[in-house]
Design a protein around this motif. Structure first.
Motif, PDB file in Angstrom:
ATOM      1  N   THR A  38       4.990   6.812  12.983  1.00 20.36           N
ATOM      2  CA  THR A  38       3.615   7.004  12.531  1.00 20.36           C
ATOM      3  C   THR A  38       2.776   7.334  13.751  1.00 20.36           C
ATOM      4  N   LEU A  39       1.777   8.170  13.557  1.00 17.78           N
ATOM      5  CA  LEU A  39       1.007   8.700  14.677  1.00 17.78           C
ATOM      6  C   LEU A  39      -0.376   8.060  14.771  1.00 17.78           C
ATOM      7  N   PRO A  40      -0.914   7.950  15.991  1.00 17.96           N
ATOM      8  CA  PRO A  40      -2.270   7.406  16.153  1.00 17.96           C
ATOM      9  C   PRO A  40      -3.318   8.428  15.725  1.00 17.96           C
ATOM     10  N   ILE A  41      -4.196   8.037  14.824  1.00 17.01           N
ATOM     11  CA  ILE A  41      -5.295   8.901  14.390  1.00 17.01           C
ATOM     12  C   ILE A  41      -6.549   8.473  15.140  1.00 17.01           C
ATOM     13  N   ARG A  42      -7.085   9.375  15.939  1.00 14.91           N
ATOM     14  CA  ARG A  42      -8.207   9.049  16.835  1.00 14.91           C
ATOM     15  C   ARG A  42      -9.345  10.039  16.635  1.00 14.91           C
ATOM     16  N   PRO A  43     -10.548   9.721  17.186  1.00 12.50           N
ATOM     17  CA  PRO A  43     -11.655  10.667  17.116  1.00 12.50           C
ATOM     18  C   PRO A  43     -11.245  11.996  17.763  1.00 12.50           C
ATOM     19  N   PRO A  44     -11.739  13.144  17.289  1.00 12.67           N
ATOM     20  CA  PRO A  44     -12.796  13.283  16.281  1.00 12.67           C
ATOM     21  C   PRO A  44     -12.306  13.306  14.842  1.00 12.67           C
ATOM     22  N   THR A  45     -10.978  13.099  14.634  1.00 13.66           N
ATOM     23  CA  THR A  45     -10.464  13.086  13.267  1.00 13.66           C
ATOM     24  C   THR A  45     -11.088  11.964  12.455  1.00 13.66           C
ATOM     25  N   VAL A  46     -11.328  10.824  13.105  1.00 18.80           N
ATOM     26  CA  VAL A  46     -11.997   9.688  12.469  1.00 18.80           C
ATOM     27  C   VAL A  46     -13.159   9.253  13.371  1.00 18.80           C
ATOM     28  N   PRO A  47     -14.123   8.491  12.843  1.00 23.49           N
ATOM     29  CA  PRO A  47     -15.261   8.066  13.670  1.00 23.49           C
ATOM     30  C   PRO A  47     -14.838   7.235  14.873  1.00 23.49           C
ATOM     31  N   VAL A  48     -15.623   7.301  15.933  1.00 25.84           N
ATOM     32  CA  VAL A  48     -15.377   6.523  17.150  1.00 25.84           C
ATOM     33  C   VAL A  48     -15.318   5.032  16.800  1.00 25.84           C
ATOM     34  N   GLY A  49     -14.331   4.341  17.365  1.00 24.25           N
ATOM     35  CA  GLY A  49     -14.182   2.911  17.112  1.00 24.25           C
ATOM     36  C   GLY A  49     -13.352   2.581  15.892  1.00 24.25           C
ATOM     37  N   THR A  50     -12.819   3.626  15.200  1.00 28.10           N
ATOM     38  CA  THR A  50     -12.005   3.373  14.003  1.00 28.10           C
ATOM     39  C   THR A  50     -10.627   4.019  14.114  1.00 28.10           C
TER      40      THR A  50
ATOM     41  N   ASN B 161      -8.502   3.238  20.981  1.00 26.93           N
ATOM     42  CA  ASN B 161      -7.463   4.255  21.121  1.00 26.93           C
ATOM     43  C   ASN B 161      -6.183   3.694  21.723  1.00 26.93           C
ATOM     44  N   ASP B 162      -6.310   2.951  22.844  1.00 29.00           N
ATOM     45  CA  ASP B 162      -5.117   2.496  23.564  1.00 29.00           C
ATOM     46  C   ASP B 162      -4.295   1.526  22.726  1.00 29.00           C
ATOM     47  N   LYS B 163      -4.960   0.652  21.968  1.00 31.52           N
ATOM     48  CA  LYS B 163      -4.225  -0.302  21.122  1.00 31.52           C
ATOM     49  C   LYS B 163      -3.522   0.413  19.967  1.00 31.52           C
ATOM     50  N   THR B 164      -4.163   1.469  19.459  1.00 33.21           N
ATOM     51  CA  THR B 164      -3.560   2.242  18.372  1.00 33.21           C
ATOM     52  C   THR B 164      -2.309   2.952  18.862  1.00 33.21           C
ATOM     53  N   VAL B 165      -2.398   3.560  20.043  1.00 34.63           N
ATOM     54  CA  VAL B 165      -1.248   4.242  20.637  1.00 34.63           C
ATOM     55  C   VAL B 165      -0.121   3.237  20.894  1.00 34.63           C
ATOM     56  N   GLU B 166      -0.477   2.056  21.394  1.00 30.93           N
ATOM     57  CA  GLU B 166       0.524   1.036  21.689  1.00 30.93           C
ATOM     58  C   GLU B 166       1.233   0.558  20.426  1.00 30.93           C
ATOM     59  N   LEU B 167       0.480   0.365  19.350  1.00 29.84           N
ATOM     60  CA  LEU B 167       1.077  -0.073  18.090  1.00 29.84           C
ATOM     61  C   LEU B 167       2.059   0.977  17.562  1.00 29.84           C
ATOM     62  N   CYS B 168       1.706   2.241  17.699  1.00 27.68           N
ATOM     63  CA  CYS B 168       2.613   3.314  17.261  1.00 27.68           C
ATOM     64  C   CYS B 168       3.910   3.285  18.053  1.00 27.68           C
ATOM     65  N   LYS B 169       3.815   2.990  19.347  1.00 33.70           N
ATOM     66  CA  LYS B 169       5.017   2.891  20.187  1.00 33.70           C
ATOM     67  C   LYS B 169       5.909   1.744  19.735  1.00 33.70           C
ATOM     68  N   ILE B 170       5.290   0.606  19.404  1.00 32.79           N
ATOM     69  CA  ILE B 170       6.060  -0.551  18.941  1.00 32.79           C
ATOM     70  C   ILE B 170       6.758  -0.239  17.617  1.00 32.79           C
ATOM     71  N   LEU B 171       6.040   0.412  16.706  1.00 33.76           N
ATOM     72  CA  LEU B 171       6.640   0.793  15.427  1.00 33.76           C
ATOM     73  C   LEU B 171       7.786   1.779  15.636  1.00 33.76           C
TER      74      LEU B 171
ATOM     75  N   VAL C  35      -9.192  12.392  -3.003  1.00 37.04           N
ATOM     76  CA  VAL C  35      -8.519  11.405  -2.157  1.00 37.04           C
ATOM     77  C   VAL C  35      -8.813  11.784  -0.711  1.00 37.04           C
ATOM     78  N   PHE C  36      -9.475  10.897   0.010  1.00 37.29           N
ATOM     79  CA  PHE C  36      -9.851  11.198   1.386  1.00 37.29           C
ATOM     80  C   PHE C  36      -8.633  11.063   2.302  1.00 37.29           C
ATOM     81  N   SER C  37      -8.443  12.073   3.123  1.00 44.51           N
ATOM     82  CA  SER C  37      -7.184  12.235   3.850  1.00 44.51           C
ATOM     83  C   SER C  37      -6.908  11.154   4.872  1.00 44.51           C
ATOM     84  N   MET C  38      -7.933  10.555   5.457  1.00 46.65           N
ATOM     85  CA  MET C  38      -7.719   9.555   6.502  1.00 46.65           C
ATOM     86  C   MET C  38      -7.983   8.117   6.040  1.00 46.65           C
ATOM     87  N   ASP C  39      -8.590   7.960   4.880  1.00 49.01           N
ATOM     88  CA  ASP C  39      -8.891   6.615   4.361  1.00 49.01           C
ATOM     89  C   ASP C  39      -8.079   6.273   3.115  1.00 49.01           C
ATOM     90  N   GLY C  40      -7.617   7.302   2.415  1.00 54.06           N
ATOM     91  CA  GLY C  40      -6.817   7.061   1.231  1.00 54.06           C
ATOM     92  C   GLY C  40      -7.603   6.553   0.042  1.00 54.06           C
TER      93      GLY C  40
END
Length: 387
Positions: free
Chosen positions: A351-363, A334-344, A178-183
């Motif tokens: 829930t936390l924003p997962i950003r590069p280098p944990t995941v590929p750039v743009g994902t 990145n910025d939209k992901t961070v913003e969505l986490c704030k709204i949630l 089970v891949f940790s960031m994609d499930g």
């Protein structure tokens, strides 16, 4: 000299990439408390709710857990091996019907130690592109050549094997289940087929599957009935088991080799005996009771994935056919992901924003992580907010 680091920190902040350690007040079952706010915790690996469970801890202590010390004060190969360590290793060997088992201090220690030592000069490693950082770091530390094949692309892997396998002595295929960031879940049956066809060692990281999948909670390989085909299988105690540490189980000759060559094992002080005893107690007495709860959690994962599917790019390609307790929501920037986490957060979800280098750039994404205490009604607002 410090100006370089200050510049890097500033750039990370400007690109919504800066990380920081949060002040968490307490964790209580499926909830987490931050700044006096009670939030549903969707960023936990405490899949079976064994960690932070005071009733469970009291039961463990009442049944003899209080006799174990809080420190080993030595590496395993010196004076750091007490009977409880061998008892846990033997328990796992029996459960997996393998040749032997070796404990490590963490999943990171295990993957770095295994992948840096199992293949050396003149050998080759074939690794899934989305394998965990600990696997990548282990390969980089080895003297072996390594190739990273496109995620779950068995056709690409076989092309690599055809082209490269004959150029090396020993060959290793390594993947998560089970891949940790994609499930999503690797095509393990095809990997077994390829490892036999091209005479490779197959290493499988079941960190996020151990304690969750399979009749006895042994992972995806147990569910697929292919345990004897795996040469080395890694599991962790710090996720579903709610403790600390990791293990590798498999062929006896490879376990003996790791005892002698895995530097992260040889040169680390052993985990505290109380952690080893707690892990053993959980696996023996509590894990067998969880089958129905685990099945319910995985069904909730399927439902949540289905509810999110109509939204734009909610899941990585390929994840829709498979469901686990980890549900990624791809946002992109990145910025939209961070913003969505704030709204949630404002709506009671942590829930936390997962950003590069944990995941590929743009994902950049949310990683929604379920536990057995979470119910469908807890997630009623979640999908509409994300949508």
């Amino acid at each position: 000299m410090l100006e370089t680091y200050e510049k890097i920190i500033k750039e990370l902040d400007e690109h919504s990439h800066l990380r920081f350690i949060r002040n968490i007040e307490k964790k209580e079952g499926k909830y987490i408390y931050i700044d006096g706010k009670k939030l549903l915790n969707l960023s936990s690996n405490n899949y079976l709710n064994f960690a932070d469970n005071n009733e469970l801890l009291e039961e463990f202590y009442a049944q003899g857990g209080d006799k174990y010390s809080l420190g080993s004060a030595s590496a395993r190969l010196l004076t750091g091996t007490l009977p409880i360590y061998k008892e846990l290793e033997n328990l796992l060997t029996d459960l997996y019907k393998s040749g032997g088992t070796l404990l490590f201090n963490s999943g990171y220690h295990a993957n770095v130690g295994i992948n840096s030592s199992i293949a050396g000069k003149g050998d080759v490693i074939f690794s899934d592109k989305l394998n965990h950082a600990s696997i990548i770091d282990g390969m980089r530390l080895s003297e072996a050549k390594f190739f990273r094949y496109p995620h779950k692309n068995m056709e690409a892997l076989e092309k690599l094997l055809k082209r490269e396998r004959s150029n090396y002595n020993n060959a290793v295929i390594v993947t998560e289940s089970v891949f940790s960031m994609d499930g999503d879940i690797a095509d393990l049956q095809k990997l077994v087929e390829l490892k036999k066809k091209y005479n490779c060692i197959l290493i499988l990281d079941e960190a996020h599957a151990f304690g969750v999948f399979g009749e006895n909670g042994l992972g995806v390989c147990e569910e697929l009935e292919i345990l004897p085909e795996i040469d080395l299988l890694v599991g962790t105690f710090g996720k579903a088991i709610g403790s600390m540490g990791a293990f590798v189980t498999g062929k006896k000759v490879l376990i003996d080799f790791l005892i002698n060559k895995a530097r992260s094992f040889i040169f680390s002080t052993a985990l505290p005996p109380v952690n080893i005893a707690f892990s053993k107690w959980i696996i023996e007495t509590q894990l067998p009771k969880t089958f129905e709860k685990r099945a319910k959690m995985l069904e909730l994962g399927r439902k949540l994935s289905t509810l999110l599917t109509p939204h734009p790019n909610p899941l990585p390609q390929g994840a829709r056919e498979q469901f686990s307790h980890i549900i990624p929501v791809i946002v992109g920037e990145n910025d939209k992901t961070v913003e969505l986490c704030k709204i949630l957060y404002q709506n009671g979800y942590f829930t936390l924003p997962i950003r590069p280098p944990t995941v590929p750039v743009g994902t950049s994404r949310l990683r929604l992580s379920l536990t057995t205490d979470i119910e469908e009604k807890d997630l009623e607002k979640l999908c509409s907010i994300i949508g």
